[in-house]
Every structure is written in structure tokens, then in C-alpha cells.
Write a protein that holds these residues in place. Structure first.
Motif, PDB file in Angstrom:
ATOM      1  N   VAL A   1     -18.940   3.818  -9.205  1.00 13.24           N
ATOM      2  CA  VAL A   1     -18.287   3.568 -10.478  1.00 13.24           C
ATOM      3  C   VAL A   1     -16.791   3.540 -10.217  1.00 13.24           C
ATOM      4  O   VAL A   1     -16.239   4.481  -9.633  1.00 13.24           O
ATOM      5  N   ALA A   2     -16.136   2.456 -10.614  1.00 12.69           N
ATOM      6  CA  ALA A   2     -14.702   2.336 -10.394  1.00 12.69           C
ATOM      7  C   ALA A   2     -13.981   3.440 -11.158  1.00 12.69           C
ATOM      8  O   ALA A   2     -14.291   3.721 -12.311  1.00 12.69           O
ATOM      9  N   SER A   3     -13.026   4.072 -10.498  1.00 13.81           N
ATOM     10  CA  SER A   3     -12.276   5.173 -11.108  1.00 13.81           C
ATOM     11  C   SER A   3     -11.199   4.629 -12.038  1.00 13.81           C
ATOM     12  O   SER A   3     -10.820   3.463 -11.946  1.00 13.81           O
ATOM     13  N   PRO A   4     -10.670   5.474 -12.932  1.00 15.44           N
ATOM     14  CA  PRO A   4      -9.561   5.028 -13.779  1.00 15.44           C
ATOM     15  C   PRO A   4      -8.367   4.554 -12.956  1.00 15.44           C
ATOM     16  O   PRO A   4      -7.661   3.628 -13.345  1.00 15.44           O
ATOM     17  N   GLU A   5      -8.150   5.163 -11.784  1.00 17.46           N
ATOM     18  CA  GLU A   5      -7.048   4.734 -10.917  1.00 17.46           C
ATOM     19  C   GLU A   5      -7.277   3.308 -10.416  1.00 17.46           C
ATOM     20  O   GLU A   5      -6.362   2.508 -10.314  1.00 17.46           O
ATOM     21  N   PHE A   6      -8.542   2.988 -10.106  1.00 18.75           N
ATOM     22  CA  PHE A   6      -8.872   1.638  -9.663  1.00 18.75           C
ATOM     23  C   PHE A   6      -8.658   0.644 -10.792  1.00 18.75           C
ATOM     24  O   PHE A   6      -8.081  -0.418 -10.611  1.00 18.75           O
ATOM     25  N   ASP A   7      -9.114   1.017 -11.994  1.00 16.63           N
ATOM     26  CA  ASP A   7      -8.924   0.191 -13.178  1.00 16.63           C
ATOM     27  C   ASP A   7      -7.436  -0.080 -13.386  1.00 16.63           C
ATOM     28  O   ASP A   7      -7.012  -1.212 -13.613  1.00 16.63           O
ATOM     29  N   LYS A   8      -6.620   0.971 -13.279  1.00 20.99           N
ATOM     30  CA  LYS A   8      -5.173   0.830 -13.463  1.00 20.99           C
ATOM     31  C   LYS A   8      -4.573  -0.071 -12.392  1.00 20.99           C
ATOM     32  O   LYS A   8      -3.709  -0.901 -12.667  1.00 20.99           O
ATOM     33  N   SER A   9      -5.036   0.066 -11.136  1.00 23.12           N
ATOM     34  CA  SER A   9      -4.478  -0.754 -10.054  1.00 23.12           C
ATOM     35  C   SER A   9      -4.803  -2.230 -10.254  1.00 23.12           C
ATOM     36  O   SER A   9      -3.994  -3.096  -9.925  1.00 23.12           O
ATOM     37  N   ILE A  10      -5.981  -2.552 -10.822  1.00 22.71           N
ATOM     38  CA  ILE A  10      -6.318  -3.946 -11.111  1.00 22.71           C
ATOM     39  C   ILE A  10      -5.379  -4.493 -12.173  1.00 22.71           C
ATOM     40  O   ILE A  10      -4.833  -5.584 -12.040  1.00 22.71           O
TER      41      ILE A  10
END
Length: 198
Positions: free
Chosen positions: A172-181
């Protein structure tokens, strides 16, 4: 050989999406509705082995879901449930690359595994194959600790195309990954047209 396979899977799971964000505006590799907060998404990875335990296929891709939470389950509400995946397969020598999709996931029952923080969603899905879509394929999606998913596609129903066990793993993509996208998309937005015009 097992160490080599473990390294490939680790690289796909941890680093594979580093290249998606810069091209998301250009190639739409990650559609913007993936960032809708009602959905979760992330990468998938796996391998299939032949009878000699040699890697036959490397699997990578992306999944997106809106699965019921514990309140929905206790109220028997699975409306709006979705689970979709795009799975690319490629030989270890880089040949025969092709893509399959998992769509139309319908939940038939939900269970919790005792002693673990895992929920299993059993149902059916449509799997795209070379001969066309295969309908009503028994499929399970297991969510563990809200961080790891395991996709099981009935091997016999798809002629063992994804291997004998047909387990494909995802995170599951983390919130940090979501933010980096989102940050990467906004950074490349201004350069998209100039990059394409050269």
C-alpha cells in the motif's frame, strides 16, 4: 538464484515507482484519480518459476482499490468496492513483455485470519488473457496490517499463467509516496511541453 530473485523483487517494490512520478504527466503512468483519497493503491511484484525453480517470468505492475473497512463489513455494506490491477510480465532476459488486467472484482465473502491483522476478500474477477477476457475467475485479495496485499488468482482457471501458486504481492503506497507523486507532478508540469517539443 534465490538471492537474485529476492533482490529483483526488492528493487521492484522499493525503487520501481521512483521512475513513475517524473513521467506521470507525460505518459499518464499514474492517472490522477489514483490520488483520490477514497482509494488506496501501490505497486505489485512477483515471479513465476519453472519445475527447476528457475525464474520463468518477472511480474510488476500497479493496483488500485476501494475495499470495505471493518465498519462496512459489520454492516454488510460492500457497495462501491473496487479492486483493479495491471500486471506486466517479462522473461528474465527482457523478452516477451505483455500486460494483463484484473478488473470487475466482486466480493463473495470476507473473513479475518485469526491471530493476525489480515482481512481476506474472496470473490471473482475478470482477467485479460491472450484469448480474451476470462470471466468469473476465483480471486482473493488479502490485506495484511493495512500495508501488504496478496492477490491470489485461481491457477487452474487461467492455465497456470501466473504460476502454480498465483500469488502476486503488493504494498500500500504510503502518504509520503502519495505526496512525492503530487510534488513530482507539479514540478514536471511546467517542463512537459518543452520536453515533448524537442
Amino acid at each position: 538464484m534465490r538471492n537474485y530473485v529476492a533482490v529483483i523483487i526488492a528493487l521492484v517494490l522499493t525503487g520501481g515507482f521512483a521512475f513513475v512520478a517524473p513521467i506521470s504527466n507525460v505518459a499518464m503512468a499514474v492517472p490522477f484519480d489514483f490520488l483520490d483519497k477514497t482509494y488506496v493503491f501501490g505497486p505489485v511484484a512477483g515471479i513465476t518459476e519453472d519445475e527447476n525453480e528457475l525464474t520463468e517470468w518477472v511480474l510488476a505492475g500497479i493496483w488500485r482499490a476501494s475495499l470495505p473497512n471493518s465498519t462496512d463489513i459489520s454492516n454488510n455494506n460492500t457497495n462501491g468496492t473496487t479492486f483493479n490491477a495491471a500486471i506486466e510480465m517479462i522473461r528474465p532476459d527482457g523478452t516477451a513483455r505483455h500486460t494483463h488486467t484484473l478488473t470487475d472484482f466482486t466480493i463473495l465473502d470476507i473473513s479475518s485470519e485469526s491471530g493476525s491483522n489480515s482481512t481476506v476478500f474472496n470473490g471473482t474477477s475478470t482477467i485479460s488473457l491472450a484469448d480474451g477476457p476470462a470471466l468469473d475467475i476465483p480471486t482473493s485479495v488479502k490485506l495484511s496490517n493495512n500495508d501488504l496485499i496478496t492477490i491470489w488468482i485461481d491457477p487452474q482457471s487461467v492455465n497456470n499463467h501466473f504460476g502454480d501458486s498465483s500469488n502476486i504481492f503488493g504494498i500500500v503506497a504510503s502518504p509520503e509516496f502519495d505526496k512525492s507523486i503530487q510534488e513530482s507532478a507539479s514540478m514536471t508540469n511546467g517542463t512537459q511541453n518543452s520536453a515533448l517539443s524537442h
